[in-house]
Each structure stands twice: as structure tokens, then as C-alpha cells.
Design an enzyme around this catalytic site. Structure first.
Site, PDB file in Angstrom:
ATOM      1  N   GLU A 127     126.335 -35.930 -38.767  1.00  0.00           N
ATOM      2  CA  GLU A 127     127.103 -36.200 -37.551  1.00  0.00           C
ATOM      3  C   GLU A 127     128.443 -36.802 -37.971  1.00  0.00           C
ATOM      4  O   GLU A 127     128.595 -37.242 -39.115  1.00  0.00           O
ATOM      5  CB  GLU A 127     126.347 -37.209 -36.671  1.00  0.00           C
ATOM      6  CG  GLU A 127     125.020 -36.687 -36.176  1.00  0.00           C
ATOM      7  CD  GLU A 127     124.347 -37.627 -35.178  1.00  0.00           C
ATOM      8  OE1 GLU A 127     124.863 -38.751 -34.967  1.00  0.00           O
ATOM      9  OE2 GLU A 127     123.315 -37.227 -34.621  1.00  0.00           O
ATOM     10  N   ILE A 157     128.027 -28.139 -40.049  1.00  0.00           N
ATOM     11  CA  ILE A 157     126.783 -27.369 -40.053  1.00  0.00           C
ATOM     12  C   ILE A 157     126.993 -25.982 -40.667  1.00  0.00           C
ATOM     13  O   ILE A 157     127.607 -25.096 -40.065  1.00  0.00           O
ATOM     14  CB  ILE A 157     126.187 -27.278 -38.632  1.00  0.00           C
ATOM     15  CG1 ILE A 157     126.060 -28.692 -38.009  1.00  0.00           C
ATOM     16  CG2 ILE A 157     124.840 -26.559 -38.665  1.00  0.00           C
ATOM     17  CD1 ILE A 157     125.262 -29.698 -38.830  1.00  0.00           C
ATOM     18  N   GLN A 336     141.396 -23.691 -67.609  1.00  0.00           N
ATOM     19  CA  GLN A 336     142.148 -24.077 -68.810  1.00  0.00           C
ATOM     20  C   GLN A 336     142.131 -22.950 -69.857  1.00  0.00           C
ATOM     21  O   GLN A 336     143.142 -22.656 -70.473  1.00  0.00           O
ATOM     22  CB  GLN A 336     141.542 -25.372 -69.393  1.00  0.00           C
ATOM     23  CG  GLN A 336     142.439 -26.101 -70.360  1.00  0.00           C
ATOM     24  CD  GLN A 336     143.693 -26.675 -69.700  1.00  0.00           C
ATOM     25  OE1 GLN A 336     143.785 -26.763 -68.486  1.00  0.00           O
ATOM     26  NE2 GLN A 336     144.669 -27.027 -70.509  1.00  0.00           N
ATOM     27  N   GLY A 339     144.550 -20.408 -68.878  1.00  0.00           N
ATOM     28  CA  GLY A 339     145.948 -20.837 -68.815  1.00  0.00           C
ATOM     29  C   GLY A 339     146.548 -20.530 -67.451  1.00  0.00           C
ATOM     30  O   GLY A 339     145.868 -20.668 -66.416  1.00  0.00           O
ATOM     31  N   GLY A 340     147.777 -20.065 -67.435  1.00  0.00           N
ATOM     32  CA  GLY A 340     148.471 -19.766 -66.171  1.00  0.00           C
ATOM     33  C   GLY A 340     147.716 -18.751 -65.322  1.00  0.00           C
ATOM     34  O   GLY A 340     147.714 -18.837 -64.086  1.00  0.00           O
ATOM     35  N   GLU A 363     124.240 -31.625 -48.955  1.00  0.00           N
ATOM     36  CA  GLU A 363     122.814 -31.896 -49.221  1.00  0.00           C
ATOM     37  C   GLU A 363     122.644 -33.190 -50.042  1.00  0.00           C
ATOM     38  O   GLU A 363     121.756 -33.297 -50.883  1.00  0.00           O
ATOM     39  CB  GLU A 363     122.131 -30.684 -49.844  1.00  0.00           C
ATOM     40  CG  GLU A 363     122.288 -29.466 -48.919  1.00  0.00           C
ATOM     41  CD  GLU A 363     121.178 -28.472 -48.968  1.00  0.00           C
ATOM     42  OE1 GLU A 363     120.106 -28.795 -49.469  1.00  0.00           O
ATOM     43  OE2 GLU A 363     121.397 -27.351 -48.462  1.00  0.00           O
ATOM     44  N   GLY A 364     123.522 -34.142 -49.753  1.00  0.00           N
ATOM     45  CA  GLY A 364     123.492 -35.422 -50.447  1.00  0.00           C
ATOM     46  C   GLY A 364     124.545 -35.453 -51.539  1.00  0.00           C
ATOM     47  O   GLY A 364     124.487 -34.653 -52.477  1.00  0.00           O
ATOM     48  N   THR A 365     125.522 -36.375 -51.413  1.00  0.00           N
ATOM     49  CA  THR A 365     126.585 -36.479 -52.426  1.00  0.00           C
ATOM     50  C   THR A 365     125.974 -36.892 -53.773  1.00  0.00           C
ATOM     51  O   THR A 365     124.818 -37.345 -53.839  1.00  0.00           O
ATOM     52  CB  THR A 365     127.601 -37.566 -52.017  1.00  0.00           C
ATOM     53  OG1 THR A 365     126.887 -38.820 -51.931  1.00  0.00           O
ATOM     54  CG2 THR A 365     128.264 -37.255 -50.678  1.00  0.00           C
TER      55      THR A 365
HETATM   56  N1  CAA Z   1     110.566 -37.887 -48.795  1.00  0.00           N
HETATM   57  C1  CAA Z   1     109.793 -38.499 -47.860  1.00  0.00           C
HETATM   58  N2  CAA Z   1     110.177 -39.619 -47.220  1.00  0.00           N
HETATM   59  C2  CAA Z   1     111.381 -40.127 -47.524  1.00  0.00           C
HETATM   60  C3  CAA Z   1     112.233 -39.547 -48.469  1.00  0.00           C
HETATM   61  C4  CAA Z   1     111.781 -38.381 -49.127  1.00  0.00           C
HETATM   62  N3  CAA Z   1     112.520 -37.767 -50.053  1.00  0.00           N
HETATM   63  N4  CAA Z   1     113.360 -40.281 -48.564  1.00  0.00           N
HETATM   64  C5  CAA Z   1     113.234 -41.294 -47.694  1.00  0.00           C
HETATM   65  N5  CAA Z   1     112.036 -41.191 -47.075  1.00  0.00           N
HETATM   66  C6  CAA Z   1     111.472 -42.119 -46.077  1.00  0.00           C
HETATM   67  C7  CAA Z   1     111.339 -43.511 -46.643  1.00  0.00           C
HETATM   68  O1  CAA Z   1     110.140 -43.662 -47.370  1.00  0.00           O
HETATM   69  C8  CAA Z   1     111.368 -44.350 -45.398  1.00  0.00           C
HETATM   70  O2  CAA Z   1     110.120 -44.315 -44.770  1.00  0.00           O
HETATM   71  P1  CAA Z   1     109.137 -45.615 -44.748  1.00  0.00           P
HETATM   72  O3  CAA Z   1     109.918 -46.673 -44.008  1.00  0.00           O
HETATM   73  O4  CAA Z   1     107.917 -45.145 -44.047  1.00  0.00           O
HETATM   74  O5  CAA Z   1     108.925 -45.984 -46.164  1.00  0.00           O
HETATM   75  C9  CAA Z   1     112.323 -43.594 -44.488  1.00  0.00           C
HETATM   76  O6  CAA Z   1     112.357 -42.246 -44.984  1.00  0.00           O
HETATM   77  C10 CAA Z   1     113.727 -44.161 -44.516  1.00  0.00           C
HETATM   78  O7  CAA Z   1     114.179 -44.076 -45.843  1.00  0.00           O
HETATM   79  P2  CAA Z   1     115.142 -45.141 -46.517  1.00  0.00           P
HETATM   80  O8  CAA Z   1     114.733 -46.511 -46.141  1.00  0.00           O
HETATM   81  O9  CAA Z   1     115.217 -44.826 -47.966  1.00  0.00           O
HETATM   82  O10 CAA Z   1     116.508 -44.804 -45.756  1.00  0.00           O
HETATM   83  P3  CAA Z   1     118.000 -45.075 -46.133  1.00  0.00           P
HETATM   84  O11 CAA Z   1     118.752 -45.368 -44.901  1.00  0.00           O
HETATM   85  O12 CAA Z   1     118.094 -46.059 -47.266  1.00  0.00           O
HETATM   86  O13 CAA Z   1     118.528 -43.620 -46.609  1.00  0.00           O
HETATM   87  C11 CAA Z   1     119.085 -41.936 -48.183  1.00  0.00           C
HETATM   88  C12 CAA Z   1     118.051 -42.958 -47.675  1.00  0.00           C
HETATM   89  C13 CAA Z   1     118.480 -41.417 -49.455  1.00  0.00           C
HETATM   90  C14 CAA Z   1     120.417 -42.575 -48.490  1.00  0.00           C
HETATM   91  C15 CAA Z   1     119.237 -40.843 -47.121  1.00  0.00           C
HETATM   92  O14 CAA Z   1     119.874 -41.318 -45.967  1.00  0.00           O
HETATM   93  C16 CAA Z   1     119.971 -39.616 -47.623  1.00  0.00           C
HETATM   94  O15 CAA Z   1     119.408 -38.791 -48.352  1.00  0.00           O
HETATM   95  N6  CAA Z   1     121.252 -39.439 -47.235  1.00  0.00           N
HETATM   96  C17 CAA Z   1     121.975 -38.201 -47.514  1.00  0.00           C
HETATM   97  C18 CAA Z   1     121.830 -37.237 -46.394  1.00  0.00           C
HETATM   98  C19 CAA Z   1     122.004 -35.820 -46.803  1.00  0.00           C
HETATM   99  O16 CAA Z   1     121.571 -35.376 -47.850  1.00  0.00           O
HETATM  100  N7  CAA Z   1     122.629 -35.045 -45.926  1.00  0.00           N
HETATM  101  C20 CAA Z   1     122.785 -33.633 -46.140  1.00  0.00           C
HETATM  102  C21 CAA Z   1     123.069 -32.941 -44.838  1.00  0.00           C
HETATM  103  S1  CAA Z   1     122.391 -31.329 -44.729  1.00  0.00           S
HETATM  104  C22 CAA Z   1     123.436 -30.315 -45.570  1.00  0.00           C
HETATM  105  O17 CAA Z   1     124.335 -30.722 -46.249  1.00  0.00           O
HETATM  106  C23 CAA Z   1     123.106 -28.865 -45.464  1.00  0.00           C
HETATM  107  C24 CAA Z   1     124.250 -27.972 -45.746  1.00  0.00           C
HETATM  108  O18 CAA Z   1     125.243 -27.986 -45.069  1.00  0.00           O
HETATM  109  C25 CAA Z   1     124.178 -27.005 -46.825  1.00  0.00           C
END
Ligand code: CAA
Length: 380
Positions: A127, A157, A336, A339-340, A363-365
Site C-alpha cells: 500500500e 501491483i 563495462q 564500453g560505450g 517481494e521484500g527489499t
Molecule cells: N511464515 C509464516 N509466518 C510468518 C512469516 C513466515 N515467513 N513471517 C512472519 N510470520 C508471522 C510471525 O510469526 C508473526 O506471527 P506470530 O505473532 O503468531 O508469531 C506474524 O507473522 C507477524 O510477523 P512479525 O512479527 O515478524 O512482523 P513484522 O512487522 O516484524 O514484519 C517482515 C515482518 C519480515 C518485515 C514483513 O513485514 C515483510 O516481509 N515485509 C516485506 C513485505 C514484502 O515482501 N512485500 C512484497 C510485496 S508483494 C510483491 O512485491 C509482488 C510483486 O510485485 C512481484
């Protein structure tokens, strides 16, 4: 490669390579310029069974393992990384999630056409204010009898403009934090579902990226994916597999950079000899090949662990972290070496650099991958 592949896995890799050579490579640069969605190419991918590779055959999938998927993803992305991400989202984020957690009814209605390529899917988690901080979901879903009413906006998205259905994460109970997020299957024709303008991106330009807004969008309760409150875990579990797919996409871009560098270095002369005879170039080629091999082994290992039914979150994060890093480096080095000529569009390597950068972001930095890896190291 010492990672031993079965005959079937080799066959899938060769099939993907042939398709990439015959159908994708020559037209990838044009699509990069026009930003035209590769509709026909995706249709052909579906005919090969590549849009639902890990879905069981009974739901129109190819019934293959993750290792086969990784091999195919690398080959497709080696020719066109935009097609790679379209395929990756439909496979790892959409069909995998429905197959794993969907009801029988959801599988009949959505998984079958998605796996057959008759429908395309997208994954709506991010979001405007929830990228890395994915629990901060402002999209809400309020229960109203046999429906949920969705309001909010999703950003960045992939496949969003073309997709027939979206897997949407939304808050059903804010007081519960991550445990108050739920996942829904939402059809694009649902009233209140509107697609924003197509982003003009640095790379992977023929895959579409849009925002999606939900305004009093009424979704049947039958479209809740898993239990209420399972949405965040669902997203994280799904992204674990998605990260393996993106690692394979990055690997494909890195390999394409090496392929181009090897070819060019055996054609271009400088100081009276082919540049491949200069140690400065040889060292670049050697480093690229070594990094690619390491990234490939990490990616295959993550896929293998997933196929064994074991926990693969850490392995997936490591594979994505490393493969995306070396993809950017390989593309830079390929420029590199050229080159050009590397700086102009004709030789494609500038596209590889532009395409590679996103693999360190979506999909996560890389920073998020490090958090995931470190948490596992400290916990396990
Ligand atoms: N598997 C199962 N459960 C998981 C999990 C996993 N891999 N990772 C976290 N959880 C669970 C935790 O265990 C926790 O549950 P409990 O409280 O029951 O233990 C709950 O989820 C919350 O997890 P955290 O406390 O770890 O949450 P957080 O706020 O610290 O966030 C994070 C964790 C790893 C930073 C997560 O927010 C994250 O991965 N962020 C990145 C988001 C992302 O990858 N976005 C990509 C968008 S989609 C995309 O990009 C597609 C595209 O366009 C190609």
C-alpha cells in the site's frame, strides 16, 4: 553443475530455454520500449504449462516441483525478465496460495482457470504506506452478512492492469495487528474495484504495475482465503516461495549479462587483440560466472528444501538477497565490458541493468531479506 537434476527437470529447463530462444529473446527489447504487455507470449507460456507449474494436474496445473519452476524461471528471465515476473507472480504468489489454502470451491472457480492461463492473477499486499512495513495495512474489510466490504488502496501491483483476480490482504480487526489481517480473492469486475494508471518504470517495462483502489467493494464471504486473521501469515508464507521465484528471475538476468559479455568480448578488438584476451576482461567474466554459480546453487537449494516439505523461509531470503545483488553487479559489469556500446540500447545490457534493480526491491527489499535471515539465525 553438481546439483543433480532429474531427467524431467532437465527436460523442463530445455523446453523453457527453447521457448525463450524462439519466442522471447528477439522481441524483448521492443516490448521494453513500447511497454506492451506480452499477451501472446503469456498465452504460449500457459500452453507449455508454465503458468501453473506447481499446481496439481487435477486443477489444470503441470504438477511439477519447485526445482523445475526455478529452472524454467531462469531461462524465461534470461530472455525477458518482464515475462519472468508475470510468470512468477501467477505461479508463486497466486496459484500457489490458492492451491495451498483455498477451499474446494475456490480451487474449482479460480485455481483451475489461473493454472490453465485462462485467467491471470495478481497479489495485492503493498500500500502507499505499507511496503516493507507490511503489517501496516490500511485497506479494511468489514463483514456485512454474507459479504465483506473492502475499502482502501493497493500500490505497485504487478500484473494489476491485466489480472482477472487479485489476492487482497485487508484488515478485518485492527486491534489484533498482524493477526487482524485477512486475505480475499477479488474479481476485477466486482463493483468498486478500480485500476489506476500504469506506472512508467525503470525496468521490467512490459509487465504492468498499477495501483488498485477498493471503494465499497463487496466481496462474497466465500472468497475469504483461509481463516479470518490468517491474511498476514498467508502473505508471508506465500512470499517465501515468491522470493525463490524472484531469485531465479535475477539469476536469469545475471546469466544474460554474462552471455552478452562473453559474446562481445570474443568479437571486439582493442590494442590489436580480442578484448577476451585482456586479463581485465577475463577477471570480470570469471567473477560473474562464479557469482552466478553461487546464486544458482542457493536458489536451487531453497527450491529443494521447499520441495522436501521443510521450512525454507531463510533459504529463500538468502537466495533472493544474493541473486538480486549479483544480478545488478553482473549487469553493471556487462556494461563495462561493452564500453560505450553497453550504454546504448542496441546491445541490451543497459536493459539488463534496468531490469535487475527491481529484484533488490520487490517481494521484500534486500534489507528485509537480511532481517528475515538474521531472525532465523538468532532463533534457530
Ligand atoms: N511464515 C509464516 N509466518 C510468518 C512469516 C513466515 N515467513 N513471517 C512472519 N510470520 C508471522 C510471525 O510469526 C508473526 O506471527 P506470530 O505473532 O503468531 O508469531 C506474524 O507473522 C507477524 O510477523 P512479525 O512479527 O515478524 O512482523 P513484522 O512487522 O516484524 O514484519 C517482515 C515482518 C519480515 C518485515 C514483513 O513485514 C515483510 O516481509 N515485509 C516485506 C513485505 C514484502 O515482501 N512485500 C512484497 C510485496 S508483494 C510483491 O512485491 C509482488 C510483486 O510485485 C512481484
Amino acid at each position: 553443475m553438481n546439483f543433480s537434476l532429474t531427467e524431467e527437470q532437465k527436460m523442463i529447463r530445455d523446453m523453457a530455454r527453447k521457448f525463450a530462444d524462439d519466442e522471447l529473446r528477439k522481441t524483448a527489447a521492443k516490448r521494453d520500449q513500447t511497454q506492451e504487455f506480452p499477451k501472446e507470449e503469456v498465452k504460449k507460456l500457459a500452453e507449455l504449462g508454465f503458468m501453473g507449474m506447481m499446481v496439481p494436474e487435477e486443477y489444470n496445473g503441470a504438477g511439477l516441483d519447485t526445482v523445475s519452476y526455478v529452472l524454467a524461471m531462469e531461462e524465461i528471465s534470461r530472455a525477458d525478465a518482464s515475462v519472468g515476473v508475470i510468470m512468477s507472480v501467477n505461479n508463486s504468489l497466486v496459484t500457489w496460495g490458492i492451491n495451498e489454502y483455498g477451499t474446494e470451491e475456490q480451487k474449482e472457480k479460480y485455481l483451475k482457470p489461473l493454472a490453465a492461463g485462462e485467467m491471470l492473477g495478481c497479489f495485492a499486499l503493498s500500500e502507499p504506506e505499507a511496503g516493507s512495513d507490511a503489517t501496516n495495512q490500511n485497506t479494511v474489510a468489514v463483514r456485512d452478512g454474507e459479504h465483506y466490504v473492502l475499502n482502501g488502496t493497493k500500490n505497485w501491483i504487478t500484473n494489476g492492469a491485466t489480472a482477472d483476480v487479485a489476492l487482497v490482504m485487508a484488515t478485518t480487526d485492527r486491534s489484533k495487528g498482524a493477526k487482524g489481517i485477512s486475505a480475499f480473492i477479488v474479481e476485477k469486475d466486482t463493483p468498486g474495484y478500480s485500476i489506476g494508471k500504469k506506472e512508467d518504470k525503470l525496468g521490467i517495462r512490459s509487465s504492468d504495475t498499477v495501483s488498485i483502489a477498493f471503494e465499497d467493494c463487496k466481496v462474497s464471504a466465500a472468497n475469504l482465503l483461509g481463516e479470518e486473521g490468517f491474511g498476514f501469515k498467508f502473505a508471508m508464507k506465500t512470499l517465501d516461495g515468491g522470493r525463490i521465484g524472484i531469485a531465479a528471475q535475477a539469476l536469469g538476468i545475471a546469466q544474460a549479462s554474462l552471455d552478452a559479455s562473453l559474446k562481445y568480448s570474443k568479437e571486439r578488438k582493442a590494442f590489436g587483440v580480442l578484448i577476451s584476451e585482456h586479463q581485465a576482461i577475463q577477471f570480470k567474466l570469471a567473477d560473474m560466472a562464479t557469482n552466478i554459480q553461487a546464486a544458482r546453487l542457493l536458489t536451487l537449494d531453497a527450491a529443494y528444501v521447499k520441495d522436501q516439505g521443510k521450512s525454507y523461509s531463510k533459504q529463500a531470503a538468502m537466495a533472493k538477497l544474493y541473486a538480486s545483488k549479483i544480478a545488478v553487479e553482473a549487469a553493471l559489469e556487462a556494461i563495462q565490458v561493452h564500453g560505450g556500446y553497453g550504454y546504448i540500447k542496441e546491445y541490451n545490457v543497459e536493459r539488463f541493468l534496468r531490469d535487475s534493480k527491481i529484484t533488490e526491491i520487490y517481494e521484500g527489499t534486500s534489507e528485509i531479506q537480511r532481517i528475515v535471515i538474521a531472525r532465523h539465525l538468532l532463533k534457530d
